[in-house]
Scaffold this active site. Structure first.
Site, PDB file in Angstrom:
ATOM      1  N   ASN A  16       0.846  -1.205   0.000  1.00  0.00           N
ATOM      2  CA  ASN A  16       0.000   0.000   0.000  1.00  0.00           C
ATOM      3  C   ASN A  16       0.878   1.250   0.000  1.00  0.00           C
ATOM      4  O   ASN A  16       0.557   2.232  -0.679  1.00  0.00           O
ATOM      5  CB  ASN A  16      -0.958  -0.009   1.194  1.00  0.00           C
ATOM      6  CG  ASN A  16      -2.185  -0.858   0.918  1.00  0.00           C
ATOM      7  OD1 ASN A  16      -3.081  -0.442   0.178  1.00  0.00           O
ATOM      8  ND2 ASN A  16      -2.219  -2.060   1.471  1.00  0.00           N
ATOM      9  N   MET A  92       0.740  -2.650  12.347  1.00  0.00           N
ATOM     10  CA  MET A  92       0.013  -3.589  13.195  1.00  0.00           C
ATOM     11  C   MET A  92       0.155  -3.281  14.691  1.00  0.00           C
ATOM     12  O   MET A  92       0.391  -4.178  15.495  1.00  0.00           O
ATOM     13  CB  MET A  92       0.480  -5.017  12.890  1.00  0.00           C
ATOM     14  CG  MET A  92       0.175  -5.445  11.459  1.00  0.00           C
ATOM     15  SD  MET A  92      -1.568  -5.198  11.020  1.00  0.00           S
ATOM     16  CE  MET A  92      -1.774  -6.372   9.697  1.00  0.00           C
ATOM     17  N   ARG A  93       0.012  -1.999  15.050  1.00  0.00           N
ATOM     18  CA  ARG A  93      -0.011  -1.617  16.467  1.00  0.00           C
ATOM     19  C   ARG A  93      -1.244  -0.769  16.715  1.00  0.00           C
ATOM     20  O   ARG A  93      -1.607   0.052  15.861  1.00  0.00           O
ATOM     21  CB  ARG A  93       1.213  -0.756  16.855  1.00  0.00           C
ATOM     22  CG  ARG A  93       2.544  -1.319  16.535  1.00  0.00           C
ATOM     23  CD  ARG A  93       2.908  -2.555  17.304  1.00  0.00           C
ATOM     24  NE  ARG A  93       2.870  -2.401  18.750  1.00  0.00           N
ATOM     25  CZ  ARG A  93       2.918  -3.442  19.586  1.00  0.00           C
ATOM     26  NH1 ARG A  93       2.975  -4.672  19.126  1.00  0.00           N
ATOM     27  NH2 ARG A  93       2.895  -3.243  20.887  1.00  0.00           N
ATOM     28  N   LEU A  95      -3.012   2.310  18.526  1.00  0.00           N
ATOM     29  CA  LEU A  95      -2.530   3.597  19.019  1.00  0.00           C
ATOM     30  C   LEU A  95      -3.400   4.041  20.202  1.00  0.00           C
ATOM     31  O   LEU A  95      -4.605   3.772  20.233  1.00  0.00           O
ATOM     32  CB  LEU A  95      -2.582   4.630  17.891  1.00  0.00           C
ATOM     33  CG  LEU A  95      -1.645   4.303  16.717  1.00  0.00           C
ATOM     34  CD1 LEU A  95      -1.971   5.170  15.505  1.00  0.00           C
ATOM     35  CD2 LEU A  95      -0.178   4.478  17.124  1.00  0.00           C
ATOM     36  N   HIS A 111      -8.098  -1.542   5.905  1.00  0.00           N
ATOM     37  CA  HIS A 111      -8.351  -2.865   6.487  1.00  0.00           C
ATOM     38  C   HIS A 111      -8.980  -3.754   5.409  1.00  0.00           C
ATOM     39  O   HIS A 111      -9.861  -3.303   4.681  1.00  0.00           O
ATOM     40  CB  HIS A 111      -9.288  -2.733   7.692  1.00  0.00           C
ATOM     41  CG  HIS A 111      -9.556  -4.034   8.357  1.00  0.00           C
ATOM     42  ND1 HIS A 111      -8.604  -4.674   9.142  1.00  0.00           N
ATOM     43  CD2 HIS A 111     -10.634  -4.847   8.344  1.00  0.00           C
ATOM     44  CE1 HIS A 111      -9.104  -5.810   9.577  1.00  0.00           C
ATOM     45  NE2 HIS A 111     -10.338  -5.938   9.114  1.00  0.00           N
TER      46      HIS A 111
END
Ligand code: GAR
Length: 193
Positions: A16, A92-93, A95, A111
């Protein structure tokens, strides 16, 4: 018109990111990638940033004891690059509320499902298990929750007989790339740079 400055956050492959870089190479595109930040040292997207001559930073979350310390460094890097819009692209965290609220409506994510269906991981397997007729992708504003927040746009993909998680992921990816580029164009028309 000044271009919207993007900070793209990644954790892995960065396809992306690549789509955004390629769109931004058109002089007429209303945004530019100011910085790429990865929380993982092995993220291939870091190499894509280097190849495109875009500044990149590794901010490894495992090097920080507390999430707040990781986010303080992340926030400083985004501020230093004068980022207007933060684009999570396979980042992939989750926030924190404090981080998200400081950049209200200026953090977006992609997503691989038609949210609110199939938040989280293994979206394609779960779509197949649920025997839904179609899946897709969603670009949405980020909240502290996982894959929550108002939808900016979605693209839909019909599920075909014989589809597997891999075949769905492969057919969806070009739609993700188009969706992310389109969402940035939409927001560039509404957000002050
Ligand atoms: C993409 O499929 C994106 O939708 C997904 O991770 C992949 C990253 O690919 N994101 C999520 O699942 C977020 N919950 P990329 O690194 O090649 O852009």
């Amino acid at each position: 018109m000044p271009k919207l400055k993007l900070g793209v956050l990644i954790s892995g492959r960065g396809s992306n990111l690549q789509a955004i870089i390629e769109a931004a190479s058109d002089p007429g595109f209303p945004a530019e990638v100011a910085v790429v930040i990865s929380n993982r040292p092995d993220a291939y997207g870091l190499q894509r940033a280097t190849a495109a001559g875009i500044p990149s930073r590794l901010i490894d979350h495992t090097a920080y004891g507390a999430k707040a310390d990781f986010e303080a460094v992340l926030s400083k890097a985004l501020d230093e690059a004068e980022v207007d819009l933060v684009c999570l692209a396979g980042f992939m965290r989750l926030l924190s509320r404090a981080f998200v609220e400081r950049r209200s409506d200026r953090i977006i994510n992609i997503h691989p499902s038609l949210l609110p269906a199939f938040k989280g991981l293994h979206t394609h397997q779960r779509a197949l298990d649920a025997r839904v007729a179609e899946t897709g992708c969603t670009v949405h504003y980020v909240t502290p929750g996982m894959d929550e927040g108002r939808t900016i746009l979605q693209k839909r993909l019909a599920i075909l007989p014989g589809d597997t998680p891999d075949s769905l992921a492969e057919r969806l990816l070009p739609l993700e790339h188009a969706a992310y580029v389109e969402a940035i164009q939409v927001l560039a028309g509404t957000l002050p740079g």
